[in-house]
Design an enzyme around this catalytic site. Structure first.
Site, short mmCIF file in Angstrom:
data_model
loop_
_atom_site.label_atom_id
_atom_site.label_comp_id
_atom_site.label_asym_id
_atom_site.label_seq_id
_atom_site.Cartn_x
_atom_site.Cartn_y
_atom_site.Cartn_z
N LYS A 82 1.68 -10.82 3.24
CA LYS A 82 2.62 -9.72 3.23
C LYS A 82 2.29 -8.76 4.38
CE LYS A 82 0.89 -6.05 0.45
NZ LYS A 82 -0.09 -5.52 1.30
N HIS B 153 3.46 -5.57 -4.88
CA HIS B 153 2.63 -5.60 -6.09
C HIS B 153 3.31 -4.94 -7.29
CE1 HIS B 153 -0.16 -6.86 -3.15
NE2 HIS B 153 -0.79 -5.73 -2.93
N LYS C 78 -3.23 6.33 -2.81
CA LYS C 78 -4.59 6.28 -2.28
C LYS C 78 -5.27 7.61 -2.55
CE LYS C 78 -3.87 2.39 0.16
NZ LYS C 78 -4.60 1.15 -0.11
C1 BG6 Z 1 -3.36 -4.76 -0.55
C2 BG6 Z 1 -2.99 -3.49 0.15
O1 BG6 Z 1 -2.26 -5.63 -0.59
O2 BG6 Z 1 -3.78 -4.48 -1.85
C3 BG6 Z 1 -4.14 -2.51 0.12
O3 BG6 Z 1 -2.63 -3.78 1.49
C4 BG6 Z 1 -4.64 -2.31 -1.28
O4 BG6 Z 1 -3.74 -1.25 0.67
C5 BG6 Z 1 -4.93 -3.65 -1.92
O5 BG6 Z 1 -5.83 -1.54 -1.22
C6 BG6 Z 1 -5.29 -3.51 -3.37
O6 BG6 Z 1 -5.70 -4.76 -3.85
P1 BG6 Z 1 -6.76 -4.88 -5.02
O7 BG6 Z 1 -6.84 -6.34 -5.29
O8 BG6 Z 1 -8.03 -4.29 -4.50
O9 BG6 Z 1 -6.19 -4.09 -6.13
#
Ligand code: BG6
Length: 508
Positions: free
Chosen positions: A168, A260, A360
């Site tokens: 992505k 997501h 964030k």
């Molecule tokens: C990624 C994003 O797809 O997912 C990031 O680009 C984010 O910004 C990350 O921190 C979060 O993934 P996980 O698996 O750590 O929850």
């Protein structure tokens, strides 16, 4: 064939193959892909005839590349320490191929090298190409792979196969994702296209299907008669770190919400599929996305909130604001927080609000789906000194993976006060092991040729269709940033948005 139909991961056989990673010196390869491949190998889940080739622009020998990967595995693997004996033999199957992405010769040499590997390692012409590169290179690389016959036609009775995993973001908005799709489909069949959204590889996300459809008690209450509202939170303590340049291009809506969070919405809200095949599951998911009510002008002002973190404190440590991060414009208008209220206009979900928030530099890392049920009729406990809490079912995607149910309970003793209590199931304590990383599962599925846990083109398009008007509104209307301090739960207007509906944000 779907993994959820199968009793165990090892019960299925994988064809021999070569995995070629484009962008092999990048951050994702080191932090997630290579530790995942190592883990699969250690658990005996890779095919016995396997090779991995890193394709990138910097000159490097195979030995240097292997040395760097070893460091990555030491730093990021979920099992420690590194298994030296396994690594010593495994590294012999890893190679480095230097080339620019636009140079024909690089692909001609790659084709030659892959056929040598077929002879030496018995990989039989089967290929997976993992594009862990900036999106602008997707069409170019796919075109070159096709030009040099590294991507094959999809034909019946063809023994060899070739597949492409695309990281992505798939496009920046509805128009650019449609353009990208048009361009890649000239060279790549949908069945060869694996659009990755690593959330789908998380055990807890896969369990959503099992939880909803393997337990009969939930289906009859999973609707607008019983559910008051749904909240989905994707909170991260981390800031942008070294990804300033990437984030300036993307922002949180493109980085997390479009993929997501929309995947979580569709899994929570979908109808039971007719079976567990990739197409049946994805058919139902896409219907949810197509039923989301388009945002109106007043929604853009009141029900879609953006934020950007300023400086503040995380776990007592002072951290800089987004605009002070490396490679970020000091006047940046890019959002690091999004909250929104949306409705799914179908029979099951009519008038049930879905509240989404992601950001964030929030106080803690927590991805959770909270289903709040309607209040119990109040007449029996109307003299009680406080309002009875609603039941909440919380599905903790991470961390402390598990499922909790909040119920009301009488405190022992004669005065009969009522107190909400939590029934809590935790994967870690019940199964006693850490779940595999999402990338392990997804790389493994791509080798099996199972794309259930990858996004189909119409899913991606439907998600962009809902969210592109938000991006357009934002690009024409600036916001006052920063509007929340690091270490807080986001901007005040996100709280106001949910408060005006008589509800509050919650994590159980
Ligand atoms: C990624 C994003 O797809 O997912 C990031 O680009 C984010 O910004 C990350 O921190 C979060 O993934 P996980 O698996 O750590 O929850």
């Amino acid at each position: 064939m779907n993994p959820l139909e199968e009793p165990g991961r090892t019960s299925r056989t994988i064809d021999p193959c070569v995995l070629v990673i484009f962008g092999a010196t990048g951050d994702l390869t080191g932090r997630r892909l290579v530790p995942a491949i190592y883990q699969l190998g250690r658990e005996g889940l890779l095919p016995s005839n396997f090779a991995c080739v890193g394709f990138a622009r910097r000159p490097k020998t195979d030995e240097q590349f292997r040395g760097e990967l070893k460091e990555d595995i030491i730093a990021h693997s979920r099992t420690k320490p590194i298994d030296e004996t396994f690594w010593q033999s495994f590294q012999e199957q890893i190679f480095y191929h230097q080339s620019d992405f636009d140079v024909d010769e690089g692909y001609q040499n790659l084709a030659r090298r892959l056929s040598q590997l077929d002879t030496r390692h018995g990989t039989r012409g089967n290929r997976i190409f993992y594009l862990s590169v900036p999106p602008k290179y997707f069409p170019l690389i796919i075109e070159k792979l096709r030009k040099f016959n590294l991507i094959y036609d999809v034909r019946e009775n063809e023994e060899r196969w070739s597949r492409v995993i695309i990281e992505k973001p798939f496009g920046r908005d509805f128009a650019s994702s449609a353009e990208l799709q048009t361009s890649i489909q000239k060279n790549l069949h949908e069945s060869q296209t694996y659009r990755i959204d690593h959330y789908l590889g998380k055990e807890t996300v896969q369990n959503l299907l099992v939880f909803r459809f393997a337990n009969s008690i939930f289906e009859s209450i999973w609707n607008n008669k019983h559910i008051d509202h749904v909240q989905i939170t994707v909170a991260e303590e981390l800031g942008i770190g070294t990804r300033g340049a990437f984030f300036e291009e993307e922002g949180l809506l493109r980085d997390i919400v479009q993929n997501h969070m929309m995947q979580l919405v569709s899994l929570v809200a979908m109808e039971p599929p007719v079976n567990l095949s990739a197409s049946a599951v994805r058919d139902e998911k896409v219907k949810v996305l197509q039923s989301i009510r388009p945002f109106t002008q007043s929604d853009f002002k009141e029900n879609v909130i953006r934020g950007q973190y300023g400086n503040g404190y995380i776990n007592g440590e002072s951290v800089p604001g987004y605009r002070q991060e490396a490679n970020v414009n000091p006047n940046s208008a890019v959002e690091t927080y999004v909250a929104m209220r949306l409705f799914i206009d179908n029979w099951r979900w009519a008038s049930v609000p879905f509240y989404l928030r992601g950001g964030k530099r929030l106080p803690k890392r927590a991805t959770e789906i909270a289903i709040t049920f309607k209040d119990a009729p109040g007449f029996l406990f109307q003299n009680y000194d406080r309002k009875i809490d609603p039941n909440v079912l919380a599905i903790r995607i991470q961390p402390n993976e598990g499922i909790a149910l909040k119920i009301n309970c009488k405190i022992p003793g004669p005065s009969s006060p009522i107190q909400p209590v939590k029934m809590d199931f935790r994967y870690g304590s019940y199964f006693g092991q850490s779940p595999p990383e999402a990338y392990e599962r997804l790389i493994w599925d791509s080798m099996l040729g199972d794309n259930t846990l990858f996004a189909r083109s119409d899913e991606v398009a439907s998600s962009w269709k809902i969210l592109t008007p938000v991006l357009e509104y934002w690009s024409n209307n600036r916001s006052e940033f920063p509007n929340y301090s690091s270490g807080t739960w986001g901007p005040a207007n996100a709280d106001e948005m949910i408060k005006k509906d008589g509800r509050t944000w919650r994590i159980l």
